[in-house]
Design a protein around this motif. Structure first.
Motif: not given
Length: 267
Positions: A224-225, A251-254, A256-267
Motif C-alpha cells: 500500500t502507498v 513490484f507490478e502493482e499496489i 487498494y483496500y475497500r471494505n477490508r479487501k485488497p484490489f490490485p492497481i497496476l503500476l
C-alpha cells in the motif's frame, strides 16, 4: 497509482485539515482515491484513544457528507491507523469488532513505557540502539495482535534521528526486521511504502530498498502507498518517485483496500 491510503485530518490531534479540504486537494492533485486514516493510539497519552473517541461522531458525519458530495470525482475510504493495541488488548478487540472500516493500518508510535518515540532524547548512541530494538520488538507484538491490513512506516523512528545516526538505515537491525517481514507475509498482509521519507532527511521512501527487496524475496506482494499527510501540501507527495522505485524493485502493482479487501492497481 493515484490512491493515497495514509492521510490524517483534523480528527487526528496532529492533523490540520478538514476532510472536505483534503478531498478538494486530492482532486486538484489528480488522485483517484484517498483513505482517511486518523490516529487511534490505544494509550492514555494526550493523543491517545480519548481524543479519537471525543471526535468520532463528528468525524463520521463529515466523512459521509464529503464522500457523497465528491462521489463522482474521488473515491474516499473510511480508514484508521491503529497504534499499539497490545497496551489495551481487550478494549482494542472490542472497539474494532464493533466498527467497520475500508482499511486499517497498524503502527507503533509509543514504546512499552508509553514514551513517545518523537520526544525521546537521542543524544546518547545507546538510546538510539535501545529505541530501535524495542520498536522492532513491538512491531512483532503488533503483528501478534493482528486485526489490521497493512503495516505502516516500518522504519518510523529514523524520522527523528537525524544527526544521531551516521546514515538513515536500519540494516544493522536486520535480525529484528526479518521476522517482522516473515510474519507480514505469513498473515498475507500488506507492507506500506510511505512517501513521507522522500521529503525529510532520508530522501527516500520508508522503508528503504533492502527491506522492500527482502519482503519480495519472502513472497510479499501486497504494497500500500501512503503520503502520511498531516497537511494539505503533503497529500499524494512523491507518488511518481514511489512508483518508479516499486517498478525498479520488481513490484507490478499496489493494493487498494475497500471494505477490508485488497484490489490490485497496476503500476
Amino acid at each position: 497509482m493515484l490512491y493515497d491510503q495514509h492521510i490524517h485530518s483534523r480528527y487526528s490531534q496532529d492533523g490540520s485539515a478538514s476532510i472536505e479540504e483534503i478531498a478538494q486537494q486530492a482532486i486538484v492533485r489528480g488522485l483517484r482515491g484517498i483513505t482517511i486514516t486518523d490516529h487511534l493510539d490505544f494509550c492514555e497519552a494526550e493523543i491517545g484513544y480519548h481524543f479519537y473517541l471525543e471526535h468520532e461522531a463528528q468525524r463520521r458525519e463529515e466523512f459521509e457528507r464529503v464522500r457523497e458530495k465528491y462521489a463522482d470525482q474521488l473515491e474516499i475510504g473510511w480508514g484508521i491507523e491503529v497504534g499499539h493495541p497490545y497496551f489495551m488488548t481487550d478494549y482494542a478487540k472490542d472497539f474494532l469488532s464493533k466498527r467497520s472500516f475500508d482499511f486499517v493500518l497498524g503502527s507503533v508510535h509509543f514504546l512499552r513505557d508509553q514514551s513517545d518515540i518523537y520526544l525521546i532524547d537521542y543524544s546518547q548512541p545507546q538510546e538510539v540502539d535501545r529505541v530501535l530494538k524495542e520498536y522492532f520488538t513491538d512491531l512483532l507484538a503488533l503483528l501478534e495482535f493482528g486485526g489490521f491490513d497493512s503495516l505502516a512506516h516500518l522504519d518510523y523512528p529514523l524520522r527523528v534521528m537525524k544527526g544521531k545516526i551516521a546514515e538513515p538505515t536500519v540494516l544493522p537491525y536486520r535480525e529484528y526486521i526479518d521476522p517482522i517481514l516473515r510474519e507480514v507475509v505469513r498473515q498475507d498482509l500488506a507492507l506500506e511504502l510511505n512517501t513521507r521519507g522522500f521529503m525529510d532527511w532520508k530522501k527516500r521512501q520508508e522503508p528503504e530498498d533492502w527491506v522492500l527487496t527482502r519482503y519480495r524475496e519472502l513472497g510479499g506482494r501486497k504494497i500500500t502507498v501512503g503520503s502520511d499527510a498531516h497537511t494539505l501540501s503533503a497529500i499524494g507527495g512523491a507518488f511518481d518517485q514511489a512508483a518508479q522505485k516499486l517498478k525498479a524493485l520488481g513490484f507490478e502493482e499496489i493494493s487498494y483496500y475497500r471494505n477490508r479487501k485488497p484490489f490490485p492497481i497496476l503500476l
